[in-house]
Design a protein around this motif. Structure first.
Motif, PDB file in Angstrom:
ATOM      1  N   ASN A 272       0.832  -1.194   0.000  1.00 54.31           N
ATOM      2  CA  ASN A 272       0.000   0.000   0.000  1.00 54.31           C
ATOM      3  C   ASN A 272       0.873   1.253   0.000  1.00 54.31           C
ATOM      4  N   SER A 273       2.047   1.163   0.648  1.00 57.26           N
ATOM      5  CA  SER A 273       2.897   2.337   0.802  1.00 57.26           C
ATOM      6  C   SER A 273       4.363   1.971   0.646  1.00 57.26           C
ATOM      7  N   TYR A 274       5.200   2.991   0.628  1.00 58.60           N
ATOM      8  CA  TYR A 274       6.641   2.780   0.581  1.00 58.60           C
ATOM      9  C   TYR A 274       7.235   2.721   1.985  1.00 58.60           C
ATOM     10  N   ASN A 275       6.416   2.785   3.034  1.00 56.15           N
ATOM     11  CA  ASN A 275       6.904   3.027   4.385  1.00 56.15           C
ATOM     12  C   ASN A 275       7.885   1.973   4.891  1.00 56.15           C
ATOM     13  N   ALA A 276       7.562   0.696   4.693  1.00 55.09           N
ATOM     14  CA  ALA A 276       8.468  -0.357   5.162  1.00 55.09           C
ATOM     15  C   ALA A 276       9.798  -0.269   4.435  1.00 55.09           C
ATOM     16  N   ALA A 277       9.742   0.015   3.133  1.00 51.25           N
ATOM     17  CA  ALA A 277      10.973   0.130   2.355  1.00 51.25           C
ATOM     18  C   ALA A 277      11.766   1.361   2.753  1.00 51.25           C
ATOM     19  N   SER A 278      11.093   2.456   3.092  1.00 49.11           N
ATOM     20  CA  SER A 278      11.811   3.692   3.419  1.00 49.11           C
ATOM     21  C   SER A 278      12.633   3.520   4.696  1.00 49.11           C
ATOM     22  N   GLU A 279      12.086   2.816   5.674  1.00 50.89           N
ATOM     23  CA  GLU A 279      12.836   2.582   6.904  1.00 50.89           C
ATOM     24  C   GLU A 279      14.149   1.877   6.606  1.00 50.89           C
ATOM     25  N   GLY A 280      14.053   0.797   5.829  1.00 52.22           N
ATOM     26  CA  GLY A 280      15.259   0.050   5.494  1.00 52.22           C
ATOM     27  C   GLY A 280      16.202   0.831   4.614  1.00 52.22           C
ATOM     28  N   ALA A 281      15.651   1.492   3.601  1.00 48.93           N
ATOM     29  CA  ALA A 281      16.489   2.193   2.618  1.00 48.93           C
ATOM     30  C   ALA A 281      17.247   3.355   3.247  1.00 48.93           C
ATOM     31  N   PHE A 282      16.624   4.073   4.181  1.00 44.59           N
ATOM     32  CA  PHE A 282      17.284   5.222   4.790  1.00 44.59           C
ATOM     33  C   PHE A 282      18.230   4.827   5.918  1.00 44.59           C
ATOM     34  N   LEU A 283      17.955   3.700   6.592  1.00 42.56           N
ATOM     35  CA  LEU A 283      18.751   3.350   7.766  1.00 42.56           C
ATOM     36  C   LEU A 283      19.894   2.385   7.453  1.00 42.56           C
ATOM     37  N   ALA A 284      19.713   1.496   6.482  1.00 41.54           N
ATOM     38  CA  ALA A 284      20.806   0.601   6.070  1.00 41.54           C
ATOM     39  C   ALA A 284      21.703   1.341   5.076  1.00 41.54           C
ATOM     40  N   ARG A 285      22.908   0.786   4.826  1.00 37.84           N
ATOM     41  CA  ARG A 285      23.828   1.466   3.905  1.00 37.84           C
ATOM     42  C   ARG A 285      23.354   1.350   2.461  1.00 37.84           C
ATOM     43  N   GLU A 286      22.934   0.142   2.064  1.00 37.83           N
ATOM     44  CA  GLU A 286      22.454  -0.086   0.694  1.00 37.83           C
ATOM     45  C   GLU A 286      21.178  -0.916   0.767  1.00 37.83           C
ATOM     46  N   SER A 287      20.323  -0.764  -0.220  1.00 38.99           N
ATOM     47  CA  SER A 287      19.063  -1.513  -0.219  1.00 38.99           C
ATOM     48  C   SER A 287      18.764  -2.094  -1.588  1.00 38.99           C
ATOM     49  N   PHE A 288      18.096  -3.237  -1.548  1.00 40.51           N
ATOM     50  CA  PHE A 288      17.573  -3.897  -2.737  1.00 40.51           C
ATOM     51  C   PHE A 288      16.076  -4.040  -2.518  1.00 40.51           C
ATOM     52  N   ILE A 289      15.306  -3.195  -3.199  1.00 42.07           N
ATOM     53  CA  ILE A 289      13.857  -3.173  -2.986  1.00 42.07           C
ATOM     54  C   ILE A 289      13.144  -3.489  -4.293  1.00 42.07           C
ATOM     55  N   SER A 290      12.029  -4.210  -4.182  1.00 41.96           N
ATOM     56  CA  SER A 290      11.325  -4.669  -5.377  1.00 41.96           C
ATOM     57  C   SER A 290      10.802  -3.497  -6.199  1.00 41.96           C
ATOM     58  N   ASP A 291      10.772  -3.701  -7.500  1.00 40.19           N
ATOM     59  CA  ASP A 291      10.354  -2.644  -8.434  1.00 40.19           C
ATOM     60  C   ASP A 291       8.832  -2.632  -8.551  1.00 40.19           C
ATOM     61  N   ILE A 292       8.197  -2.023  -7.541  1.00 41.93           N
ATOM     62  CA  ILE A 292       6.735  -1.860  -7.554  1.00 41.93           C
ATOM     63  C   ILE A 292       6.429  -0.366  -7.409  1.00 41.93           C
ATOM     64  N   LEU A 307      17.994  -4.308 -11.239  1.00 44.91           N
ATOM     65  CA  LEU A 307      18.540  -5.650 -11.455  1.00 44.91           C
ATOM     66  C   LEU A 307      17.404  -6.585 -11.824  1.00 44.91           C
ATOM     67  N   ALA A 308      17.435  -7.074 -13.045  1.00 44.27           N
ATOM     68  CA  ALA A 308      16.333  -7.923 -13.520  1.00 44.27           C
ATOM     69  C   ALA A 308      16.778  -9.359 -13.787  1.00 44.27           C
ATOM     70  N   ASP A 309      17.985  -9.716 -13.349  1.00 44.13           N
ATOM     71  CA  ASP A 309      18.527 -11.025 -13.715  1.00 44.13           C
ATOM     72  C   ASP A 309      18.783 -11.939 -12.515  1.00 44.13           C
ATOM     73  N   LEU A 310      18.048 -11.712 -11.399  1.00 47.18           N
ATOM     74  CA  LEU A 310      18.252 -12.540 -10.214  1.00 47.18           C
ATOM     75  C   LEU A 310      17.223 -13.661 -10.100  1.00 47.18           C
ATOM     76  N   GLY A 311      16.288 -13.721 -11.043  1.00 48.90           N
ATOM     77  CA  GLY A 311      15.272 -14.777 -11.011  1.00 48.90           C
ATOM     78  C   GLY A 311      14.115 -14.490 -10.075  1.00 48.90           C
ATOM     79  N   ASN A 312      13.994 -13.253  -9.622  1.00 46.16           N
ATOM     80  CA  ASN A 312      12.888 -12.891  -8.728  1.00 46.16           C
ATOM     81  C   ASN A 312      11.605 -12.644  -9.510  1.00 46.16           C
ATOM     82  N   ARG A 313      10.476 -12.737  -8.795  1.00 43.83           N
ATOM     83  CA  ARG A 313       9.185 -12.450  -9.425  1.00 43.83           C
ATOM     84  C   ARG A 313       9.137 -11.009  -9.925  1.00 43.83           C
ATOM     85  N   VAL A 314       9.748 -10.122  -9.140  1.00 49.75           N
ATOM     86  CA  VAL A 314       9.800  -8.691  -9.488  1.00 49.75           C
ATOM     87  C   VAL A 314      11.264  -8.257  -9.453  1.00 49.75           C
TER      88      VAL A 314
END
Length: 347
Positions: A272-292, A307-314
């Motif tokens: 519904n929101s970017y909120n969970a991702a924002s916590e991780g992205a701003f507080l960790a050094r690097e982030s890998f977040i799904s392209d939604i 990155l589209a070559d890891l075999g993930n759904r997204v």
């Protein structure tokens, strides 16, 4: 702006954890400091009234059947006992009828409205479809309809366009860290860990593990910390000695782990929101977040790699915290004041 909010009634009775609890606590704190408002809350939150004494709290326990048909005699009594209601704000619960002068429905979960095929257990799938039906049926009673991203707003029928607005979750932790320069300090020392938060089906923990395996190539001592219910974690992941399943943790502990981590990973296919991702992205050094959609909204004007070559759904979006822009975020104070301004302007 209102001088008193005693006639505001917020219904958070279906929420006692996660994003719902975070919003409830933020609203409770703000209104407690501004003279108080009324809240219908889940019975599991007994004691919240002691924490915020200027608010009025009604504790509700509802049977699964009455919830399924969107009926509650207890809620009806609370509404009638509240007298004239200026704002009735319902967090994820279909509006039963016209309750207040302004009736506000906030979408807390996009699953009931999405047409995407998300794997869910049969019982949960039926509950979600029924909730979607009730939400769509109740929108005629709403004066305002909000969701937590532009992407989520797009799920509503265009005939409601004049009622629709985005009401994001506040990001006080991230904003304060960057304004106070705390992020520079935390970035100096990071532990050799990658953190993911949330284990429910659509979080796709098996895809998180693929990203982790990719990172292991250049970080052989990296450990993966999974925060969330263990029962949704695939056994083959739990058997990996480098994986630590922490279970469900308090929000403060989650933020502490994220601050200490080199990497944050989320492979969720819907939010519904970017909120969970924002916590991780701003507080960790690097982030890998799904392209939604909501994650793209978080990264507006920000440099990232796809990155589209890891075999993930997204596919993944790789971003460094140094490249993020905290001005893409809002504080809880901003979110609540914007809500009050909407109510005031509808007079």
């Amino acid at each position: 702006m209102h001088s008193s909010y005693q006639s505001f009634l917020f219904n958070f009775s279906a929420s006692y954890s996660g994003g719902g609890l975070k919003r409830l606590m933020a609203y409770s704190s703000w209104f407690n400091e501004h003279g108080g408002a009324s809240f219908v809350v889940n019975y599991r939150l007994d004691g919240i009234d002691k924490q915020f004494p200027f608010n009025k709290y009604f504790f509700m326990q509802q049977s699964s059947f009455s919830r399924a048909i969107n009926y509650s005699s207890q809620l009806n009594k609370i509404i009638s006992d509240s007298g004239a209601v200026d704002l009735y704000y319902s967090y994820g619960i279909p509006l039963p009828r016209k309750v207040g002068r302004i009736n506000w429905f906030h979408l807390s979960n996009v699953l009931p409205l999405t047409k995407e095929k998300i794997f869910l257990p049969l019982k949960r799938y039926i509950e979600i479809r029924l909730l979607g039906f009730l939400i769509n049926r109740c929108l005629k009673y709403a004066d305002v309809i909000s969701a937590e991203s532009d992407t989520s707003i797009g799920l509503f029928d265009k005939r409601f366009s004049r009622k629709l607005l985005v009401s994001v979750n506040g990001s006080d932790d991230e904003i304060n860290a960057y304004k106070n320069g705390v992020a520079d300090e935390v970035n100096k020392d990071k532990e050799d860990i990658a953190v993911t938060v949330g284990t429910y089906y659509y979080k796709c923990i098996d895809d998180v593990y693929k990203v982790y395996s990719y990172l292991l190539r250049s970080n052989p001592s990296l450990r993966l910390i999974i925060i969330g219910d263990r029962e949704y974690i695939p056994p083959f992941i739990l058997e990996d000695s480098r994986v630590v399943a922490k279970g469900v943790l308090p929000q403060s502990d989650v933020c502490d782990l994220l601050r200490r981590s080199k990497f944050y990973i989320t492979s969720t296919v819907i939010e519904n929101s970017y909120n969970a991702a924002s916590e991780g992205a701003f507080l960790a050094r690097e982030s890998f977040i799904s392209d939604i959609g909501p994650h793209r909204e978080l990264l507006r004007g920000v440099y990232f790699k796809r990155l589209a070559d890891l075999g993930n759904r997204v596919p993944c979006l790789h971003v460094k915290s140094d490249d993020l822009d905290w001005r893409n975020l809002k504080s809880w104070d901003q979110v609540i004041v914007e809500m009050i301004n909407v109510v005031t302007n509808k007079k």
